[in-house]
Design an enzyme around this catalytic site. Structure first.
Site, PDB file in Angstrom:
ATOM      1  N   GLY A   1      36.563 -40.385 -53.408  1.00 26.01           N
ATOM      2  CA  GLY A   1      37.134 -40.843 -54.658  1.00 26.01           C
ATOM      3  C   GLY A   1      38.627 -40.607 -54.703  1.00 26.01           C
TER       4      GLY A   1
ATOM      5  N   LYS B   1      41.024 -41.793 -67.727  1.00 23.04           N
ATOM      6  CA  LYS B   1      41.692 -40.510 -67.576  1.00 23.04           C
ATOM      7  C   LYS B   1      43.169 -40.625 -67.193  1.00 23.04           C
ATOM      8  CE  LYS B   1      37.539 -37.866 -66.531  1.00 23.04           C
ATOM      9  NZ  LYS B   1      36.907 -36.879 -65.636  1.00 23.04           N
TER      10      LYS B   1
END
Length: 273
Positions: free
Chosen positions: A130, A71
């Site tokens: 995360g 990403k």
């Protein structure tokens, strides 16, 4: 109406992921069939991201979904970014317009929609585990949905601190250091099929102390974290919910067609198998 057979004019859409799943392929192809659209969708992985992105341009592939770990890495290979993807610095969707590749982030809109619809206390503390591309989308959605009191939990101190500072949150290396939180969010591969499939992103004690659990992992649909949260009677938001909403936005970007709510519900049910 049913889809015509695949021919020379069929438009190809695809996905790139380290661990390709079936949700996107089943969701998109089901809607193509139901709406009679001359498209086909195929999931891929790659050992050469730059070559794969060049192939999108060279083969006139209409669109590409992008999953972990691509990403952020894909951004320098694109011609432009839609504003939300530029701010978040994370792309989960590529749209090809006559050879010009533009990056979008439909994860952000999906996550924000789910957060705003869950009836959660915006003043309550949260932990977001995360610091990668999905975590960036979640952090932006949390801030924009009015959640101001929380912490980014990430072992990578540089990435974790940078994400926390970008959105005005705290940073901690481990969940235990961040204290109790009312909302727990996992935006890591922990619990994902093929990786740490049996692991919990948060401890049993943290789950017991929380009111709501959000796991962005979509494969499997029932992660260990979600199973534990539901067994404890907590409010849950699943990765499959995110997957369906973000896939709908991708579908509209690729085709220019917006299915009905009933068609989307049927496609999501079909995709979950």
């Amino acid at each position: 109406m049913s889809k015509t057979s695949i021919g020379r004019d069929t438009r190809l859409c695809m996905s790139l992921a380290a661990r390709p799943g079936t949700f996107g392929s089943r969701f998109h192809n089901h809607l193509y069939e139901q709406l009679g659209l001359d498209y086909v969708y195929k999931a891929f992985t790659t050992r050469d991201l730059a070559a794969a992105v060049a192939g999108i341009r060279a083969l006139d592939i209409r669109g590409c979904a992008v999953s972990m770990p691509y990403k952020e890495r894909v951004i320098p290979m694109l011609d432009g970014l839609e504003p939300s993807a530029a701010v978040i610095e994370s792309v989960n969707t590529i749209v090809n317009e006559d050879g010009r590749l533009t990056g979008y982030n439909t994860d952000y809109t999906a996550v924000r929609t789910l957060l705003e619809g869950a009836g959660l206390d915006r003043a309550a503390p949260f932990q977001l585990r995360g610091s990668g591309g999905m975590a960036k989308a979640v952090a932006a959605a949390l801030r924009d949905a009015g959640f101001a009191h929380g912490a980014i939990v990430a072992r990578n101190e540089d990435a974790g601190r940078a994400l926390a500072e970008a959105y005005g949150f705290g940073w901690h290396a481990t969940p235990g250091d961040a204290g109790d939180a009312v909302l727990l969010i996992n935006a890591t591969p922990i619990g994902m099929a093929g990786g740490d499939a049996d692991a919990l992103a948060f401890s049993d004690a943290a789950i017991d102390a929380a009111a709501a659990i959000f796991d962005v992992v979509a494969l499997p649909a029932e992660t260990p974290l979600l199973k534990a949260a539901r067994a404890a009677g907590k409010v849950t938001i699943s990765g499959t919910e995110v997957a369906a909403l973000q896939a709908l936005d991708q579908f509209v970007l690729y085709t220019g067609v917006r299915p009905s709510a009933g068609q989307v519900e049927a496609a999501a049910k079909f995709a979950r198998g």
